[in-house]
Design a protein around this motif. Sequence first.
Motif: not given
Lengths: 273, 216
Positions: A139-140, A193-197, A216-217
Amino acid sequence: MSSGSSPGFARRPLAALGLTGLALAALGASQPAAAQSVDDILGKKKLQVGILVDLPPFGVVNAKNEYEGYDVDVARLMAKYLGVDLELVPVTGPNRIPYLLTNKVDVLVATFGITPERARQVQFAIPYSSIDIVLMAPKTRTIANAADLKPLKVGVARASTQDTAISAAAPQGTRIMRFDDDATTAQALLSNQIDAIGVNTITGKQIQTMNPDAGYETKFVLRHQPNGITLRRGQSDLHQWVNTFIYFIKNNGELDAICQKWLGVPLPELPVF
Amino acid sequence: MRAFGIDEALFIIAAVRWTLLLSLLAFTGGGIVGLLIALARTAPPTWLRRTAAGYIQLFQGTPLLMQLFLVFFGANLFGANVAPITSAAIALTLNGAAFLGEIWRGCIQAIPNGQWEAATALGMRHLPRMRYVILPQAGKLAIAPTVGFLVLLLKSTSLASIIGFVEVTRAGQIINNVTFRPFLVFGIVAAIYFVLCWPLSLLSQRLEQRFGTVSR
């Protein structure tokens, strides 16, 4: 396990198919995959179906070590209507096209998203299921659209539709990290390790449920993915049979029952072509 | 999504037999072909030595992963449809033979010249000299590094997971995808490999102490 790559490489369509795809594209070019007709399958009295066994709830191994899931039920129905035995062959996302093209399976019922790039190598029947591919992040982090991905590291399961979708949508300079499967990609997200998926909504929900504190959103929908049973090219006879089969189980409610059983929702409107 | 329970653990543990079977096939095959390679590498005819050296270069110089791919998917070019375990066993055999052949060549050549000359002086030709004089001594030298290589080979079987063969590593991946517990799952997988390899490492050390200094 992970495979980062430069954006330039990521943009080439073949890269999305992964290393095996590349190797097999070469093999496929030199050796035409064997075409078969409905009669061939009836003759050998067996249908070999490639399924994913690591994509719940489409294909998983249950507590009794048997394969089950949405795809497995569709494969069972298919064998039933052909009147032949079913052999389930476990494949992985990256190696499913090679398995098909080297005649190790007759067809794939492997939650395989229909794309024109893939249709250069294989042939799809009309959709039998669909999933939405979304981008998930904490969310951040402010991510409104694909352009915001540029400074970020985005993880996907390699050779999956999320791989293709992210590779197409992300701007130049985005670092796309490719992992073997969704679970490994999810772990990369958890360990920062990653910022988004890039992930399908069903797996995404599991990641959220398991880690309620991580916040997570879903940021945006990357792609609506209808999946098709996959055949080798040039099998118009068998292709027609599979389309007939899908048409039939859509109309008589059997496909809806499978969808209700595994996804808990009625069968969505599936496009045809 | 499932919790990680006893069934999930058993699924992984049950796959140990496939890892062991594949290791056994690879080691038997690799041992037989490797012996031929080692003998060819030390045989008098130049062409035989060069062919064996070329084989070793080829298989040591390419990744095992590519060899697995080529055997599994490439067999189709010749109309053969080989099962994952067969192709994995073939690829590991060819690869293992290159390494074992080179290890054993070293052991054969480590036998002091005097032994070769003494055998020749007794009127022995190449094959009997190998059979009765060189190989029995080289064999003792070879035991420790061979067992050491077995440990490597056993761990290499995990690469077979990539072609869809469900051994311990692939079983772990499958379970990880339904439970989303990578640390637990791959921790167990790693522990299994350790349990399989540690006794071999101990054995290797033992044997080295026992046979390490042959007749020097």
